[in-house]
Design an enzyme around this catalytic site. Structure first.
Site, PDB file in Angstrom:
ATOM      1  NE  ARG A   1      53.452 -68.080 -89.778  1.00  0.00           N
ATOM      2  CZ  ARG A   1      52.960 -68.567 -90.919  1.00  0.00           C
ATOM      3  NH1 ARG A   1      52.264 -67.766 -91.727  1.00  0.00           N
ATOM      4  NH2 ARG A   1      53.160 -69.828 -91.251  1.00  0.00           N
TER       5      ARG A   1
ATOM      6  CE  LYS B   1      57.162 -68.384 -90.288  1.00  0.00           C
ATOM      7  NZ  LYS B   1      57.694 -69.562 -89.554  1.00  0.00           N
TER       8      LYS B   1
ATOM      9  CG  HIS C   1      52.834 -68.105 -82.290  1.00  0.00           C
ATOM     10  ND1 HIS C   1      52.782 -67.331 -83.431  1.00  0.00           N
ATOM     11  CD2 HIS C   1      53.236 -69.337 -82.703  1.00  0.00           C
ATOM     12  CE1 HIS C   1      53.155 -68.051 -84.474  1.00  0.00           C
ATOM     13  NE2 HIS C   1      53.425 -69.271 -84.061  1.00  0.00           N
TER      14      HIS C   1
ATOM     15  NE  ARG D   1      50.425 -69.344 -86.747  1.00  0.00           N
ATOM     16  CZ  ARG D   1      50.117 -69.499 -88.032  1.00  0.00           C
ATOM     17  NH1 ARG D   1      49.115 -68.803 -88.560  1.00  0.00           N
ATOM     18  NH2 ARG D   1      50.815 -70.320 -88.806  1.00  0.00           N
TER      19      ARG D   1
ATOM     20  CG  HIS E   1      51.523 -74.630 -90.925  1.00  0.00           C
ATOM     21  ND1 HIS E   1      50.904 -75.353 -89.933  1.00  0.00           N
ATOM     22  CD2 HIS E   1      52.050 -73.526 -90.320  1.00  0.00           C
ATOM     23  CE1 HIS E   1      51.049 -74.725 -88.779  1.00  0.00           C
ATOM     24  NE2 HIS E   1      51.731 -73.625 -88.995  1.00  0.00           N
TER      25      HIS E   1
ATOM     26  CE1 TYR F   1      48.464 -75.548 -82.989  1.00  0.00           C
ATOM     27  CE2 TYR F   1      49.117 -75.879 -85.257  1.00  0.00           C
ATOM     28  CZ  TYR F   1      49.148 -75.124 -84.110  1.00  0.00           C
ATOM     29  OH  TYR F   1      49.859 -73.952 -84.079  1.00  0.00           O
TER      30      TYR F   1
END
Length: 300
Positions: free
Chosen positions: A149, A173, A242, A245, A268, A277
């Site tokens: 990210r 995150k 992004h 990514r 994730h 994806y």
């Protein structure tokens, strides 16, 4: 008119920062969402949390919808409210959650734009021997090599790199760290940049990617630089961080077909986030099928 529930708002944001350990950007998003509802409460002279009903939340939701908030923004707003009310129940301010059972307008899922393998290679291969050219080359190679990210990339310190092992430690995150492999081209580009960096960076600057003035790069600086590089590298459209990514994830899934692996690499929390994806992968397969299968080709 001042918003009601300011002490409750403050306690909730402190909880998000200290116990949930959310990033300042995420905390700000919660605060903005909550403030929209508190402004509605002020307009209705609601000063007791227990007087808030599902009708009030629904009316506020409809008002925001009329003002043009997108379905995605409304879903986030409703999620923020639910979290605040759950916190209120635990604190004894509320008996029930007035946002339960409500649904925001559906959001049409848009597949992220990706570069194909050749386009990605063309973009990241910056042939510029200036110090900042070497920085840009290393920056792009690393994002594409490890699927980072933007916030993860600019948050990196030199100490997070282990080029001998070909690895980087990334803080994602929720302040969760993960160790990721760094590919051979990215390692070579990073070594070249580190040699230049030592002549620019102050002794007390830990950031891996720095500006010409020796300061850590900002989000906006990287976004603007990628827009400039998109023109320089001959891309058909501007490439944002992004997109690199997304391209990493799509290419990894296309090659490995291992959704769990891609989930772990991307950091994730839920595999449902990674599943987008699989649609991209299917689109690729469908395109190849249409071009290759004799019964799929339309007769003129």
């Amino acid at each position: 008119m001042p918003h009601p529930f300011q002490s409750e708002r403050t306690a909730f944001l402190i909880y998000l920062r200290t116990e949930k350990q959310l990033s300042p950007r995420t905390e700000d998003a919660y605060a903005r969402d909550l403030d929209k509802f508190l402004a509605y409460c002020a307009s209705r002279e609601l000063s007791d949390l227990n007087t808030i009903t599902v009708h009030h939340v629904r009316e506020s939701l409809a008002s925001l919808h009329r003002k043009g908030l997108t379905g995605k923004s409304l879903r986030r707003w409703l999620s923020s409210l639910r979290a605040f009310f759950r916190f209120g129940i635990r604190r004894g301010w509320l008996k029930t959650n007035p946002a339960d059972g409500l649904q925001a307008p559906r959001v049409e899922k848009k597949l992220p734009k990706v570069l194909d393998v050749d386009q990605a290679g063309q973009f990241v291969e910056v042939k510029d021997d200036s110090p900042l050219g070497k920085r840009d080359h290393a920056l792009l190679e690393l994002i594409y090599s490890s699927g980072l990210r933007l916030a993860e990339t600019i948050g990196l310190n030199v100490s997070d790199l282990d080029l001998s092992d070909g690895a980087v430690i990334v803080t994602g995150k929720g302040n969760k760290t993960r160790q990721l492999p760094v590919g051979k081209p990215a390692r070579a580009a990073l070594k070249a940049w580190l040699q230049e960096r030592q002549h620019i960076a102050p002794a007390d600057e830990p950031a891996l990617f720095i500006s010409q003035r020796g300061k850590r790069l900002s989000h906006r600086a990287v976004q603007l630089r990628l827009q400039q590089l998109s023109l320089k590298q001959g891309m058909d459209e501007p490439v944002h961080p992004h997109m690199l990514r997304h391209s990493f994830a799509s290419h990894m899934l296309e090659s490995s077909s291992d959704l769990r692996l891609v989930q772990e690499l991307l950091g994730h929390a839920n595999i449902s986030t990674t599943q987008v994806y699989t649609h991209l992968d299917f689109q690729h397969l469908a395109k190849v099928y249409d071009q290759a299968h004799p019964r799929a080709q339309k007769k003129k």
